[in-house]
Write an enzyme that holds these catalytic residues in place. Structure first.
Site, PDB file in Angstrom:
ATOM      1  N   CYS A 158       0.796  -1.219   0.000  1.00 17.67           N
ATOM      2  CA  CYS A 158       0.000   0.000   0.000  1.00 17.67           C
ATOM      3  C   CYS A 158       0.831   1.273   0.000  1.00 17.67           C
ATOM      4  CB  CYS A 158      -0.934   0.023   1.217  1.00 17.67           C
ATOM      5  SG  CYS A 158      -0.052   0.067   2.804  1.00 17.67           S
ATOM      6  N   GLU A 196      -7.109  -6.065  -0.108  1.00 15.92           N
ATOM      7  CA  GLU A 196      -7.143  -5.004   0.908  1.00 15.92           C
ATOM      8  C   GLU A 196      -6.055  -3.983   0.617  1.00 15.92           C
ATOM      9  OE1 GLU A 196      -5.548  -3.325   4.812  1.00 15.92           O
ATOM     10  OE2 GLU A 196      -4.590  -4.561   3.273  1.00 15.92           O
ATOM     11  N   ARG A 240      -8.533   3.092  11.607  1.00 14.98           N
ATOM     12  CA  ARG A 240      -7.777   2.535  10.485  1.00 14.98           C
ATOM     13  C   ARG A 240      -8.752   2.291   9.341  1.00 14.98           C
ATOM     14  NH1 ARG A 240      -2.789   0.329  10.638  1.00 14.98           N
ATOM     15  NH2 ARG A 240      -2.113  -0.953   8.890  1.00 14.98           N
ATOM     16  N   ARG A 242      -9.581   1.295   5.543  1.00 16.09           N
ATOM     17  CA  ARG A 242      -9.013   0.502   4.462  1.00 16.09           C
ATOM     18  C   ARG A 242     -10.099   0.157   3.443  1.00 16.09           C
ATOM     19  NH1 ARG A 242      -5.168   2.256   6.472  1.00 16.09           N
ATOM     20  NH2 ARG A 242      -3.198   1.243   7.022  1.00 16.09           N
TER      21      ARG A 242
END
Length: 408
Positions: A158, A196, A240, A242
């Site tokens: 990422c 993800e 968080r 995502r």
């Protein structure tokens, strides 16, 4: 010569451990442990041959070159997360990290027939918990050498899309890792996928990067849904966010899947350890503590709390943690303004079970948890995908586009 031996070791260990934990020796029952012990004795005496020469000298070198090999047979016999003896479905774990995406699918009775991760320290942690050494650089592994599988999982790198990084996207070599996923999907036509990444992927380059990903999946025949989810909504005291991408070859599965869920409250108290139980090296210096107090003089202070310092030096006092990050400054998160989170607390902030083993340094755990996933978030998605997989297994196991579970 030494380089050739290291390359050979890197290929042998993943093969060996995958074969053992996914074959007749899967499970944590007494019979399986006895069988693994027998295999251990054969390997250490140099008598086992999995299709390549393995004499006593080579075996000694293979199991002692680094920490993974050194602990291969002492930790191997009883791992916290063994493969199931009678799996309900199969999956592969790409860019596996320390196995955060894998755990919910293990819980549902899935068997991981292939895992890949290039970071050596992450592999040490992965091995200690799952009993397998992941294969290395996915770009060097032909798709035909990967076993058939029902589900592909990938938390692909990422950093190329993260707001913390330079946001180079596909211009960064890490951003091209999506095309390795595409290569594998093209060969296997995997019925189900779950990917993800950071939420910034969705808006990167004005949405063009994300559109490329969706278009490429569509051309492979996948019906795709996606959603940005926040760990705070899944019982974890960590903000968080995502993006989760799911894909289906079967249109009915696509139509049946949804991201609906009921938010679960979080409780920071459930994460934190008592200060007396935390290593003294994690406590900030008097200078740092005093600076934090000065910067929060006009703010409401409460306990327990996590004090977060952003890039501009502003301090936020919160009842949750901001997103764990790999390259963050050492003091950007302070529990109650006085100490850094322990290794176990960092794992808890991502939802890892208490039985998850810590076998590397605290610095490594900081990096590994910063790169990992919020497990309860993945668990919610996993349960929904599992329901669709089992439905097809029960009703039409030989339906078009379906791959039989691999005998691996």
């Amino acid at each position: 010569m030494k380089e050739e031996k290291n390359i050979n070791i890197e290929r042998q260990l993943p093969l060996l451990t995958h074969l053992l934990h996914n074959g007749f020796f899967a499970g944590n029952d007494e019979k399986s442990r006895i069988e693994r012990e027998k295999v251990k004795e054969k390997i250490t005496s140099g008598l086992l041959d999995w299709g390549y020469p393995l004499d006593r000298h080579d075996c000694k070198d293979m199991v002692c070159d680094n920490m993974i090999e050194g602990n291969l047979f002492t930790d191997y016999m009883s791992v916290p997360f063994p493969s199931p003896k009678n799996p309900k479905f199969t999956f592969i774990d790409l860019f596996a990290g320390i196995g955060g995406i894998r755990i919910p699918y293990d819980e549902l009775g899935g068997k991981c027939v292939f895992s890949s991760e290039w970071d050596k320290k992450a592999c040490e942690t992965y091995f200690a918990n799952f009993g397998v050494v992941p294969y290395g650089d996915i770009t060097k592994i032909p798709a035909e050498e990967i076993p058939h599988h029902d589900l592909l999982l990938a938390g692909f790198p990422c950093q190329a899309f993260s707001i913390i990084g330079k946001m180079l996207g596909f211009a960064d070599t890490r951003g091209t890792m999506f095309f390795e996923i595409e290569r594998i999907l093209k060969h296997h036509q995997t019925p189900y996928i779950m990917l993800e990444n950071v939420k910034q992927l969705v808006g990167h380059d004005k949405g063009r990067t994300f559109k490329v990903i969706l278009d490429h999946l569509g051309k492979l025949g996948y019906y795709v849904k996606w959603q940005v989810l926040n760990a705070l909504d899944f019982g974890l005291p960590q903000k968080r966010e995502r993006v989760i991408i799911v894909g289906f070859l079967n249109k009915e599965d696509y139509e049946a899947f949804n991201f609906d869920f009921s938010p679960k409250p979080y409780n920071l108290n459930e994460i934190l350890e008592a200060d007396d139980d935390v290593d003294q090296s994690l406590f900030a210096t008097d200078y740092i503590i005093q600076k934090r107090k000065e910067k929060t003089a006009n703010k409401t202070i409460f306990y327990p709390s996590i004090w977060h310092e952003n890039k501009s030096g502003n301090i936020s006092v919160l009842d949750y943690s901001c997103a764990l990050r790999t390259g963050a400054s050492y003091n950007y998160l302070l529990v109650n303004g006085i100490r850094r989170p322990s290794s176990r607390e960092l794992l808890r902030l991502q939802g890892f079970p208490e039985k998850y083993r810590i076998v590397v340094s605290h610095q490594d755990i900081r990096r590994q948890t910063g790169n990992s996933v919020a497990i309860p978030m993945i668990r919610m998605v996993a349960k929904k995908i599992y329901g669709l997989i089992i439905k097809h297994k029960n009703e039409a196991p030989k339906a078009q586009g379906w791959k039989e579970a691999a005998n691996y």
